[in-house]
Design an enzyme around this catalytic site. Structure first.
Site, short mmCIF file in Angstrom:
data_model
loop_
_atom_site.label_atom_id
_atom_site.label_comp_id
_atom_site.label_asym_id
_atom_site.label_seq_id
_atom_site.Cartn_x
_atom_site.Cartn_y
_atom_site.Cartn_z
N ASN A 36 39.35 35.38 42.48
CA ASN A 36 39.04 36.67 43.10
C ASN A 36 37.58 37.06 42.88
OD1 ASN A 36 39.72 37.63 40.24
ND2 ASN A 36 41.73 37.04 41.05
N SER A 51 45.32 40.97 46.68
CA SER A 51 46.23 40.02 46.02
C SER A 51 46.95 39.16 47.05
CB SER A 51 47.25 40.83 45.21
OG SER A 51 48.16 39.98 44.59
N GLY A 52 47.01 37.86 46.77
CA GLY A 52 47.87 36.97 47.55
C GLY A 52 47.43 36.66 48.97
N GLU A 82 44.12 40.40 39.19
CA GLU A 82 43.17 40.32 38.08
C GLU A 82 42.18 41.51 38.08
OE1 GLU A 82 43.58 38.66 35.61
OE2 GLU A 82 44.54 36.76 36.10
N HIS A 101 35.76 35.09 39.87
CA HIS A 101 36.76 34.42 39.04
C HIS A 101 37.33 33.27 39.85
CE1 HIS A 101 40.30 33.34 36.89
NE2 HIS A 101 41.12 33.97 37.72
N HIS A 164 43.56 28.42 32.44
CA HIS A 164 43.56 29.28 33.63
C HIS A 164 42.35 28.98 34.55
CE1 HIS A 164 44.01 33.73 35.14
NE2 HIS A 164 43.51 32.94 36.07
ZN LIG Z 1 43.04 33.40 38.01
#
Ligand SMILES: [Zn+2]
Length: 231
Positions: A36, A51-52, A82, A101, A164
């Site tokens: 993101n 999101s998504g 996030e 990110h 991650h």
């Molecule tokens: Zn992530």
């Protein structure tokens, strides 16, 4: 209520985020809807990816505006899961104007090993000033992940998130993106070196000289160029 000047800044930020998302797909820095991006609009709000949603189908109106407590101000979609990570970095580092990110492969490989990317190549230390450290593991989207990331960032522009990915900040979105690219490149070089006996690291004194020169001179030249590209 946002004033007119902020509306123009928000429109520009949304355009930059959509363009950056496409660039990141092209560079294979992200896949699907993972990762993101955000840009700080002012001290009370930021624009962030939803999101998504896949980056290759994002429109400017899909980019959400949230206040610094994470409440949605503008946009129909749900802000990135996030968002707490982005807000925590903006709160801890006032110079941060944009955050990237990613789940890029080599940086994620180092994050999965809980191994910092050491000071092994010049462009990395110019930007980061040393190793890219690993934040302690926490579940994605949690306040704990955000707090651990801030701790690992210390005075640096990037940190690995254990098991991650990576988080980078910059004085502009272009600058944060460039940091993410350099971190990924350094992680790839590190992984290659590990298979061939290990890298010889740069001396601490030289790292300080290169980082200082970058901060004082070179980054300013890059910012001028970057603004032309993305602004
Ligand atoms: Zn992530």
């Amino acid at each position: 209520m946002l004033i007119l000047q902020d509306d123009r800044i928000i429109d520009a930020a949304r355009q930059q985020i959509v363009a950056a998302g496409l660039k990141m797909i092209e560079q294979k820095m992200i896949a699907g809807s993972w990762g993101n991006l955000s840009i700080k609009i002012n001290t009370s709000c930021c624009a962030i990816t939803p999101s998504g949603r896949s980056y290759d189908s994002l429109n400017t109106e899909d980019i959400v505006v949230v206040d610094m407590q994470g409440n949605k101000i503008e946009g129909a979609l749900i802000p990135s899961s996030e968002t707490p990570l982005h807000l925590a970095v903006y709160e801890a580092i006032p110079e941060a104007q944009a955050i990237v990110h990613t789940h890029s492969i080599y940086a994620s490989a180092c994050a999965a090993m809980h191994k910092p990317i050491p000071a092994l190549i010049e462009d990395l230390v110019q930007i980061i000033g040393g190793s890219v450290d690993v934040a302690e593991y926490a579940l994605p989207g949690t306040e704990a992940l955000a707090a651990n990331a801030v701790k690992a960032l210390q005075n640096k522009k990037a940190a690995l998130l254990a098991n991650h990915g990576v988080v980078c900040w910059g004085s502009s979105l272009n600058s944060a993106l460039m940091t993410a690219e350099i971190v990924e490149k350094a992680a790839q070089i590190y992984c290659i070196c590990e298979t061939m006996g290990g890298a010889k690291l740069l001396p601490e004194a030289d790292i300080a000289v290169m980082h200082d020169f970058y901060k004082q001179h070179y980054s300013k030249r890059q910012t001028e160029k970057g603004d032309e590209v993305l602004g």
